[in-house]
Scaffold this motif. Structure first.
Motif, PDB file in Angstrom:
ATOM      1  N   LYS A 217       6.799   5.799  -1.024  1.00 17.23           N
ATOM      2  CA  LYS A 217       6.770   5.319   0.357  1.00 17.23           C
ATOM      3  C   LYS A 217       5.658   4.285   0.478  1.00 17.23           C
ATOM      4  O   LYS A 217       4.487   4.602   0.273  1.00 17.23           O
ATOM      5  CB  LYS A 217       6.525   6.483   1.319  1.00 17.23           C
ATOM      6  CG  LYS A 217       7.645   7.517   1.324  1.00 17.23           C
ATOM      7  CD  LYS A 217       7.341   8.661   2.289  1.00 17.23           C
ATOM      8  CE  LYS A 217       8.467   9.681   2.289  1.00 17.23           C
ATOM      9  NZ  LYS A 217       8.177  10.815   3.193  1.00 17.23           N
ATOM     10  N   TYR A 218       6.038   3.066   0.787  1.00 21.39           N
ATOM     11  CA  TYR A 218       5.071   1.971   0.783  1.00 21.39           C
ATOM     12  C   TYR A 218       5.148   1.181   2.082  1.00 21.39           C
ATOM     13  O   TYR A 218       6.127   1.241   2.821  1.00 21.39           O
ATOM     14  CB  TYR A 218       5.316   1.027  -0.401  1.00 21.39           C
ATOM     15  CG  TYR A 218       6.628   0.291  -0.297  1.00 21.39           C
ATOM     16  CD1 TYR A 218       6.719  -0.928   0.379  1.00 21.39           C
ATOM     17  CD2 TYR A 218       7.787   0.828  -0.845  1.00 21.39           C
ATOM     18  CE1 TYR A 218       7.917  -1.591   0.503  1.00 21.39           C
ATOM     19  CE2 TYR A 218       9.010   0.174  -0.717  1.00 21.39           C
ATOM     20  CZ  TYR A 218       9.075  -1.032  -0.049  1.00 21.39           C
ATOM     21  OH  TYR A 218      10.276  -1.696   0.083  1.00 21.39           O
ATOM     22  N   GLY A 219       4.097   0.415   2.335  1.00 19.00           N
ATOM     23  CA  GLY A 219       4.081  -0.537   3.428  1.00 19.00           C
ATOM     24  C   GLY A 219       3.628  -1.876   2.896  1.00 19.00           C
ATOM     25  O   GLY A 219       3.080  -1.967   1.787  1.00 19.00           O
TER      26      GLY A 219
ATOM     27  N   TYR B  94       0.840  -1.201   0.000  1.00 21.08           N
ATOM     28  CA  TYR B  94       0.000   0.000   0.000  1.00 21.08           C
ATOM     29  C   TYR B  94       0.872   1.246   0.000  1.00 21.08           C
ATOM     30  O   TYR B  94       1.995   1.252   0.520  1.00 21.08           O
ATOM     31  CB  TYR B  94      -0.968   0.001   1.189  1.00 21.08           C
ATOM     32  CG  TYR B  94      -0.329  -0.045   2.551  1.00 21.08           C
ATOM     33  CD1 TYR B  94      -0.079   1.121   3.281  1.00 21.08           C
ATOM     34  CD2 TYR B  94       0.028  -1.272   3.129  1.00 21.08           C
ATOM     35  CE1 TYR B  94       0.507   1.075   4.540  1.00 21.08           C
ATOM     36  CE2 TYR B  94       0.618  -1.328   4.385  1.00 21.08           C
ATOM     37  CZ  TYR B  94       0.856  -0.160   5.086  1.00 21.08           C
ATOM     38  OH  TYR B  94       1.445  -0.205   6.323  1.00 21.08           O
ATOM     39  N   ASN B  95       0.355   2.296  -0.607  1.00 18.44           N
ATOM     40  CA  ASN B  95       1.061   3.569  -0.719  1.00 18.44           C
ATOM     41  C   ASN B  95       0.791   4.386   0.538  1.00 18.44           C
ATOM     42  O   ASN B  95      -0.340   4.825   0.763  1.00 18.44           O
ATOM     43  CB  ASN B  95       0.590   4.307  -1.973  1.00 18.44           C
ATOM     44  CG  ASN B  95       1.337   5.602  -2.219  1.00 18.44           C
ATOM     45  OD1 ASN B  95       1.495   6.424  -1.321  1.00 18.44           O
ATOM     46  ND2 ASN B  95       1.765   5.799  -3.457  1.00 18.44           N
ATOM     47  N   LYS B  96       1.814   4.591   1.372  1.00 15.10           N
ATOM     48  CA  LYS B  96       1.633   5.288   2.640  1.00 15.10           C
ATOM     49  C   LYS B  96       1.188   6.734   2.450  1.00 15.10           C
ATOM     50  O   LYS B  96       0.367   7.260   3.227  1.00 15.10           O
ATOM     51  CB  LYS B  96       2.931   5.248   3.446  1.00 15.10           C
ATOM     52  CG  LYS B  96       3.287   3.884   4.005  1.00 15.10           C
ATOM     53  CD  LYS B  96       4.540   3.975   4.868  1.00 15.10           C
ATOM     54  CE  LYS B  96       4.859   2.648   5.556  1.00 15.10           C
ATOM     55  NZ  LYS B  96       6.068   2.748   6.406  1.00 15.10           N
ATOM     56  N   THR B  97       1.688   7.380   1.422  1.00 10.27           N
ATOM     57  CA  THR B  97       1.323   8.774   1.160  1.00 10.27           C
ATOM     58  C   THR B  97      -0.153   8.895   0.816  1.00 10.27           C
ATOM     59  O   THR B  97      -0.867   9.775   1.333  1.00 10.27           O
ATOM     60  CB  THR B  97       2.178   9.350   0.017  1.00 10.27           C
ATOM     61  OG1 THR B  97       3.569   9.238   0.357  1.00 10.27           O
ATOM     62  CG2 THR B  97       1.833  10.813  -0.238  1.00 10.27           C
TER      63      THR B  97
ATOM     64  N   ALA C  91      -2.333   8.215   3.903  1.00 11.43           N
ATOM     65  CA  ALA C  91      -2.409   9.386   4.786  1.00 11.43           C
ATOM     66  C   ALA C  91      -3.345  10.442   4.204  1.00 11.43           C
ATOM     67  O   ALA C  91      -4.151  11.052   4.926  1.00 11.43           O
ATOM     68  CB  ALA C  91      -1.013   9.967   4.977  1.00 11.43           C
TER      69      ALA C  91
ATOM     70  N   LYS D 185      -4.350   2.284   8.964  1.00 11.07           N
ATOM     71  CA  LYS D 185      -3.572   1.041   8.908  1.00 11.07           C
ATOM     72  C   LYS D 185      -4.017   0.195   7.726  1.00 11.07           C
ATOM     73  O   LYS D 185      -5.070   0.441   7.125  1.00 11.07           O
ATOM     74  CB  LYS D 185      -3.748   0.241  10.201  1.00 11.07           C
ATOM     75  CG  LYS D 185      -5.151  -0.261  10.455  1.00 11.07           C
ATOM     76  CD  LYS D 185      -5.221  -1.026  11.777  1.00 11.07           C
ATOM     77  CE  LYS D 185      -6.610  -1.620  12.015  1.00 11.07           C
ATOM     78  NZ  LYS D 185      -6.928  -2.716  11.105  1.00 11.07           N
TER      79      LYS D 185
END
Length: 427
Positions: A288-290, A156-159, A162, A168
């Motif tokens: 920025k990924y998770g 998933y794309n953290k940016t 957000a 989460k």
């Protein structure tokens, strides 16, 4: 491979052309009482700089230094043709001694391969991760030796998360849908990337089947393609994800995996299923990924999809003892890690996995390693699998579009699979 493409790897075509002539020879004695093992392997590099030939040449020279009287001649070919070339060599009566390719079942069914226990020492056999070793069995006898592996996680794309106010990663389908709706509202181009186009449809299909509580086969190896769980899984995808516009601007029925990966690396995709090589691609583009376990129907999926590429040893040249010594050498911890570290792939032995898990430089791979023990693999032990996989590539995309009929399409593929299996057993 389909199998190697699942690992997200391409090959250096120039090397293929240069090495192709070497494939005309079969395993032979090298003169002066020595024996020569002919090895054909696949290229995991994406340029001349990281071509796999260097790894195999260094490994071959190191083996020869410890095993006087045995020479190892390795030809490395691109994934686009290595399976075909090996099949042609076998058909022409010029089988290599060892092949590192994508599928073994046809050769095993034809009685052309040595079994694992005819080749490997007991310590080497015991070191191979059991879940992967079982995927190399035909009729409960192991013929396919796993070479490298990979598992899948949700990226998933953290940016974008957000921006959409998502705290989460989702753990269930309901949470995934809710997150996708928030991403949609926030103007994300592709809330969830669903590649059911022909490139990797069997992989995306399997991940969703597993998350829905079923899969391609049951524990007895019987096809369960049109199980109630699988039908309901694709009905949910059709109605609750695609039907509500949550796959955005990409048409899942025609979208290939690399299309979705590329869009993720452009910052256009909120979530998708991916494998380790996506990390490098995303990092190179500053994304920025998770990562997280695959969401399941009622919570985290109990298992994820695993992929393995295979080594097999042919009987034709009668070099069983020499092949066994060579493969024991291939599976030493040092040599396993020498290859997997170069390409960010997962080891297939317990000793190498434990060492990788303790290496701080490889901590980004730990979530994928953690999934390996419970991963489910393609039913590559079935000679029917190639045809079944092709059917999914051609048909599964149609079930998630408006008016798609999962029960009908899955039922059709189930009948084709059963008929192919029956025909194979009748031979």
């Amino acid at each position: 491979m389909q199998r190697r493409r699942f690992l997200g790897l391409t090959a250096a075509g120039a090397a293929t052309a240069a090495l192709a002539p070497a494939l005309t020879a079969c395993g032979s004695d090298g003169g002066s009482g020595s024996k020569t093992l002919r090895v054909v392997a696949a290229d995991y590099g994406d340029s001349e700089a990281n071509n796999s030939q260097k790894y195999w040449d260094e490994l071959a020279r190191a083996f020869e230094a410890e095993n006087k009287g045995v020479k190892v001649d390795v030809s490395v070919l691109s994934w686009t043709e290595v399976d075909k070339k090996v099949a042609e060599m076998v058909a022409a009566g010029k089988a290599p001694d060892v092949a590192q390719i994508g599928a073994y079942a046809d050769f095993a069914a034809a009685g052309k391969l040595y079994s694992a226990d005819q080749l490997l020492t007991i310590p080497t056999q015991a070191d191979i991760i059991a879940q992967i070793a079982r995927a190399g069995e035909v009729a409960r006898v192991q013929y396919g030796l796993p070479f490298v592996s990979s598992t899948r996680l949700l990226f998933y794309n953290k940016t974008l998360f957000a921006k959409a106010g998502i705290a989460k990663a989702p753990e269930s389908w309901d949470e995934l849908q809710a997150a996708a709706k928030k991403l949609q509202t926030a103007g994300v181009k592709v809330p969830y990337g669903l590649p059911l186009g022909p490139e990797e449809a069997p992989a995306e299909t399997m991940m969703w089947m597993l998350s829905g509580g079923s899969g391609y086969t049951d524990h007895n190896g019987t096809y369960t393609i049109n199980s109630d769980e699988n039908v309901k899984t694709f009905e949910w995808l059709r109605d609750e994800l695609v039907g509500k516009g949550l796959t955005g601007s990409l048409d899942p029925s025609r979208t290939n995996r690399q299309n979705v990966f590329d869009a993720f690396c452009r910052g256009e995709v909120g979530m998708l299923n991916g494998h380790p090589t996506l990390m490098k691609q995303a990092e190179a583009k500053g994304i920025k990924y998770g990562t997280a376990p695959l969401p399941g129907k009622g919570g985290k999926a109990k298992s994820t999809m695993g992929v393995a590429d295979w080594i097999m040893a042919f009987k034709a040249n009668g070099h069983r003892e020499e092949i066994g010594r060579f493969l024991d050498f291939v599976y030493t911890t040092k040599n396993v890690l020498g290859f997997t570290n170069q390409y960010d792939l997962l080891p297939v032995t317990t000793s190498a996995s434990e060492q990788m898990a303790g290496d701080t430089r490889k901590k980004h791979l730990k979530p994928f390693l953690d999934q390996l023990e419970n991963a489910e693999f393609y039913p590559v032990d079935k000679t029917s699998w190639a045809k079944v996989s092709k059917a999914f590539k051609e048909k599964i995309g149609s079930v998630v579009v408006k008016g798609g009929d999962p029960a009908s399409v899955l039922g059709e593929i189930q009948r084709e699979a059963d008929a192919t299996e029956l025909a194979g057993h009748a031979k």
